[in-house]
Design a protein around this motif. Sequence first.
Motif, PDB file in Angstrom:
ATOM      1  N   VAL A   9       1.034  -0.825  -0.146  1.00  0.00           N
ATOM      2  CA  VAL A   9       0.036  -0.260   0.119  1.00  0.00           C
ATOM      3  C   VAL A   9       0.400   1.440  -0.109  1.00  0.00           C
ATOM      4  CG1 VAL A   9      -1.509   1.368   1.490  1.00  0.00           C
ATOM      5  CG2 VAL A   9      -1.789  -1.380   1.064  1.00  0.00           C
ATOM      6  N   MET A  10       0.848   2.334  -1.087  1.00  0.00           N
ATOM      7  CA  MET A  10       1.292   3.239  -1.026  1.00  0.00           C
ATOM      8  C   MET A  10       0.845   4.553  -1.208  1.00  0.00           C
ATOM      9  SD  MET A  10       3.721   2.207  -4.700  1.00  0.00           S
ATOM     10  CE  MET A  10       2.548   2.874  -5.002  1.00  0.00           C
ATOM     11  N   SER A  11       0.782   5.799  -0.517  1.00  0.00           N
ATOM     12  CA  SER A  11       0.673   7.054  -0.135  1.00  0.00           C
ATOM     13  C   SER A  11       1.385   8.434   0.021  1.00  0.00           C
ATOM     14  CB  SER A  11      -0.344   7.154   1.848  1.00  0.00           C
ATOM     15  OG  SER A  11      -0.601   7.684   1.532  1.00  0.00           O
ATOM     16  N   ASP A  12       1.314   8.991  -1.286  1.00  0.00           N
ATOM     17  CA  ASP A  12       1.834   9.922  -1.183  1.00  0.00           C
ATOM     18  C   ASP A  12       0.968  11.157  -1.218  1.00  0.00           C
ATOM     19  OD1 ASP A  12       4.052  11.248  -2.015  1.00  0.00           O
ATOM     20  OD2 ASP A  12       3.628  12.232  -4.100  1.00  0.00           O
ATOM     21  N   MET A  13       0.158  11.100  -0.107  1.00  0.00           N
ATOM     22  CA  MET A  13      -0.706  12.381  -0.104  1.00  0.00           C
ATOM     23  C   MET A  13      -0.527  12.772   0.687  1.00  0.00           C
ATOM     24  SD  MET A  13      -4.617  10.020   0.482  1.00  0.00           S
ATOM     25  CE  MET A  13      -3.281   9.018   2.216  1.00  0.00           C
ATOM     26  N   ALA A  14      -1.249  14.325   0.797  1.00  0.00           N
ATOM     27  CA  ALA A  14      -0.453  15.903   1.391  1.00  0.00           C
ATOM     28  C   ALA A  14      -2.182  16.388   2.078  1.00  0.00           C
ATOM     29  CB  ALA A  14       0.558  16.490   1.310  1.00  0.00           C
ATOM     30  N   ALA A  15      -2.135  16.447   2.715  1.00  0.00           N
ATOM     31  CA  ALA A  15      -3.084  17.651   3.060  1.00  0.00           C
ATOM     32  C   ALA A  15      -2.784  19.224   2.767  1.00  0.00           C
ATOM     33  CB  ALA A  15      -3.638  17.707   5.046  1.00  0.00           C
TER      34      ALA A  15
ATOM     35  N   LEU B 235      -3.564  11.988   8.288  1.00  0.00           N
ATOM     36  CA  LEU B 235      -3.400  10.663   6.552  1.00  0.00           C
ATOM     37  C   LEU B 235      -2.951   9.487   6.677  1.00  0.00           C
ATOM     38  CD1 LEU B 235      -3.442  13.273   3.566  1.00  0.00           C
ATOM     39  CD2 LEU B 235      -5.492  12.013   4.028  1.00  0.00           C
ATOM     40  N   ALA B 236      -1.451   9.878   7.068  1.00  0.00           N
ATOM     41  CA  ALA B 236      -0.801   8.404   7.263  1.00  0.00           C
ATOM     42  C   ALA B 236      -1.317   7.134   8.380  1.00  0.00           C
ATOM     43  CB  ALA B 236       0.739   8.929   7.894  1.00  0.00           C
ATOM     44  N   GLU B 237      -2.002   7.500   8.954  1.00  0.00           N
ATOM     45  CA  GLU B 237      -2.671   6.986  10.123  1.00  0.00           C
ATOM     46  C   GLU B 237      -4.124   6.119   8.987  1.00  0.00           C
ATOM     47  OE1 GLU B 237      -3.001   9.299  13.332  1.00  0.00           O
ATOM     48  OE2 GLU B 237      -1.378   9.012  14.917  1.00  0.00           O
ATOM     49  N   LEU B 238      -4.759   7.373   8.938  1.00  0.00           N
ATOM     50  CA  LEU B 238      -5.973   6.156   8.229  1.00  0.00           C
ATOM     51  C   LEU B 238      -5.210   5.612   7.522  1.00  0.00           C
ATOM     52  CD1 LEU B 238      -7.818   9.497   7.927  1.00  0.00           C
ATOM     53  CD2 LEU B 238      -8.177   8.021   9.277  1.00  0.00           C
ATOM     54  N   ALA B 239      -4.556   5.969   6.523  1.00  0.00           N
ATOM     55  CA  ALA B 239      -3.765   4.996   5.275  1.00  0.00           C
ATOM     56  C   ALA B 239      -3.216   3.601   6.048  1.00  0.00           C
ATOM     57  CB  ALA B 239      -2.519   5.768   5.091  1.00  0.00           C
ATOM     58  N   ALA B 240      -2.684   3.958   7.094  1.00  0.00           N
ATOM     59  CA  ALA B 240      -1.918   2.720   7.746  1.00  0.00           C
ATOM     60  C   ALA B 240      -3.029   1.655   8.325  1.00  0.00           C
ATOM     61  CB  ALA B 240      -1.631   3.137   9.083  1.00  0.00           C
ATOM     62  N   ASP B 241      -4.150   2.506   8.593  1.00  0.00           N
ATOM     63  CA  ASP B 241      -5.578   2.028   9.509  1.00  0.00           C
ATOM     64  C   ASP B 241      -5.630   0.865   7.827  1.00  0.00           C
ATOM     65  OD1 ASP B 241      -5.494   2.523  11.879  1.00  0.00           O
ATOM     66  OD2 ASP B 241      -6.469   4.552  11.322  1.00  0.00           O
ATOM     67  N   PHE B 242      -6.201   1.279   6.494  1.00  0.00           N
ATOM     68  CA  PHE B 242      -6.280   0.252   5.637  1.00  0.00           C
ATOM     69  C   PHE B 242      -5.346  -0.471   5.555  1.00  0.00           C
ATOM     70  CE2 PHE B 242      -5.874   0.677   1.077  1.00  0.00           C
ATOM     71  CZ  PHE B 242      -7.295   0.274   0.128  1.00  0.00           C
ATOM     72  N   ALA B 243      -4.482   0.580   4.992  1.00  0.00           N
ATOM     73  CA  ALA B 243      -2.909  -0.902   4.972  1.00  0.00           C
ATOM     74  C   ALA B 243      -2.878  -2.038   5.998  1.00  0.00           C
ATOM     75  CB  ALA B 243      -1.875  -0.288   5.001  1.00  0.00           C
ATOM     76  N   GLY B 244      -3.941  -1.778   7.382  1.00  0.00           N
ATOM     77  CA  GLY B 244      -3.885  -3.142   8.387  1.00  0.00           C
ATOM     78  C   GLY B 244      -5.034  -4.343   7.526  1.00  0.00           C
TER      79      GLY B 244
ATOM     80  N   VAL C 131       4.281   2.537   2.854  1.00  0.00           N
ATOM     81  CA  VAL C 131       5.074   3.571   2.262  1.00  0.00           C
ATOM     82  C   VAL C 131       3.899   4.458   2.324  1.00  0.00           C
ATOM     83  CG1 VAL C 131       5.433   3.638  -0.575  1.00  0.00           C
ATOM     84  CG2 VAL C 131       6.745   4.653   0.806  1.00  0.00           C
ATOM     85  N   ALA C 132       4.415   5.875   3.110  1.00  0.00           N
ATOM     86  CA  ALA C 132       3.824   6.714   3.248  1.00  0.00           C
ATOM     87  C   ALA C 132       4.494   8.359   3.635  1.00  0.00           C
ATOM     88  CB  ALA C 132       2.856   6.824   4.186  1.00  0.00           C
ATOM     89  N   LYS C 133       4.581   9.007   3.250  1.00  0.00           N
ATOM     90  CA  LYS C 133       4.489  11.018   3.565  1.00  0.00           C
ATOM     91  C   LYS C 133       4.514  11.139   5.260  1.00  0.00           C
ATOM     92  CE  LYS C 133       4.141  13.639   0.017  1.00  0.00           C
ATOM     93  NZ  LYS C 133       3.909  14.998  -0.337  1.00  0.00           N
ATOM     94  N   VAL C 134       5.115  11.258   5.705  1.00  0.00           N
ATOM     95  CA  VAL C 134       4.888  12.145   6.931  1.00  0.00           C
ATOM     96  C   VAL C 134       5.688  13.241   6.750  1.00  0.00           C
ATOM     97  CG1 VAL C 134       4.345  10.063   7.523  1.00  0.00           C
ATOM     98  CG2 VAL C 134       7.059  11.209   8.062  1.00  0.00           C
ATOM     99  N   PHE C 135       5.346  14.369   7.758  1.00  0.00           N
ATOM    100  CA  PHE C 135       6.400  15.765   8.099  1.00  0.00           C
ATOM    101  C   PHE C 135       7.770  15.248   8.892  1.00  0.00           C
ATOM    102  CE2 PHE C 135       4.345  18.963   6.143  1.00  0.00           C
ATOM    103  CZ  PHE C 135       3.993  18.595   4.837  1.00  0.00           C
ATOM    104  N   GLN C 136       8.624  15.546   9.567  1.00  0.00           N
ATOM    105  CA  GLN C 136      10.260  15.846  10.647  1.00  0.00           C
ATOM    106  C   GLN C 136       9.034  16.391  11.688  1.00  0.00           C
ATOM    107  OE1 GLN C 136      13.055  17.549   8.794  1.00  0.00           O
ATOM    108  NE2 GLN C 136      14.725  15.713   7.818  1.00  0.00           N
ATOM    109  N   GLY C 137       9.236  15.673  12.716  1.00  0.00           N
ATOM    110  CA  GLY C 137       8.798  16.543  13.714  1.00  0.00           C
ATOM    111  C   GLY C 137       8.228  14.731  14.950  1.00  0.00           C
ATOM    112  N   GLY C 138       7.898  15.076  16.137  1.00  0.00           N
ATOM    113  CA  GLY C 138       7.798  14.185  16.982  1.00  0.00           C
ATOM    114  C   GLY C 138       6.055  13.902  16.704  1.00  0.00           C
ATOM    115  N   ALA C 139       5.308  14.372  16.231  1.00  0.00           N
ATOM    116  CA  ALA C 139       4.121  13.602  16.426  1.00  0.00           C
ATOM    117  C   ALA C 139       3.437  12.786  15.685  1.00  0.00           C
ATOM    118  CB  ALA C 139       2.826  14.815  15.677  1.00  0.00           C
ATOM    119  N   GLU C 140       4.605  11.830  14.744  1.00  0.00           N
ATOM    120  CA  GLU C 140       4.137  10.639  14.517  1.00  0.00           C
ATOM    121  C   GLU C 140       4.566   9.539  15.476  1.00  0.00           C
ATOM    122  OE1 GLU C 140       8.218  11.063  12.542  1.00  0.00           O
ATOM    123  OE2 GLU C 140       7.028  12.762  13.615  1.00  0.00           O
ATOM    124  N   GLY C 141       4.863   9.844  16.787  1.00  0.00           N
ATOM    125  CA  GLY C 141       5.383   8.797  17.297  1.00  0.00           C
ATOM    126  C   GLY C 141       3.862   7.976  17.777  1.00  0.00           C
TER     127      GLY C 141
END
Length: 239
Positions: A144-150, A166-175, A185-195
């Motif tokens: 499952v690939m996601s290059d989505m960006a809000a 968006l990446a979390e929703l894509a991960a839900d779908f992938a599961g 594989v999915a797009k995220v941004f640098q930072g701490g919120a994706e922990g």
Amino acid sequence: MTTKTGGDDGRAGGRSLKVRVKTARKRSLSSTLWLARQLNDPYVARAKREGYRSRAAYKLLEMDERFHFLKPGMRIVDLGAAPGGWCQVAAEKIKATDGKGKIVAVDLLDMEPIPGVSFAVKDFNDEDAPDFIKEMLGGGADGVMSDMAANTTGHKATDHLKIVALAELAADFAGEVLAPGGFFVAKVFQGGAEGQLLARLKRDFAIVRHVKPQASRAGSPELYVLATGFRGAREAAKD
């Protein structure tokens, strides 16, 4: 169409001539800066020459050349696929045009056809989406690939939260759709919120990596998370 990602920087004759864009009356400063960036972007020029629909194609090409997760015969889902740059790369890599694999592209926007790619105008968050997509694939997905960006607001913290959501929703779908051993594989941004997202992926996949392709613009906080070796929905649910 070549899949080479190294060497060519998009300049003709070995010399780069920067294009300057004047601010038009009806064009905002941000739009002018975006246009200037596009006109002077070597990956944009390369994509036009080599027939890719977007510069994003080179991000997927580079990631696959490093980690080799796209293989002939795979069944792939591309979320937020339009305009289709990632689909083009995946179709080449899995030999979809030779009938050795299958790609289902999903987007709310319509997309021009791509050889070897089936397209669905659909919200992947719909309750029936996983079963609908698996039926189109003919079984579980190998990736499952996601290059989505809000849409960005200009506020870094807010934009980061939106892209991670968006990446979390894509991960839900992938599961829901991945077969054991599959990748995400999915797009995220640098930072701490994706922990929380990373913790979940590390639970459900054998290997989780952060990847920063060279084709990502300099100064951009853009990163990709690549998770391989899906453990399977049943096993993941037990942990």
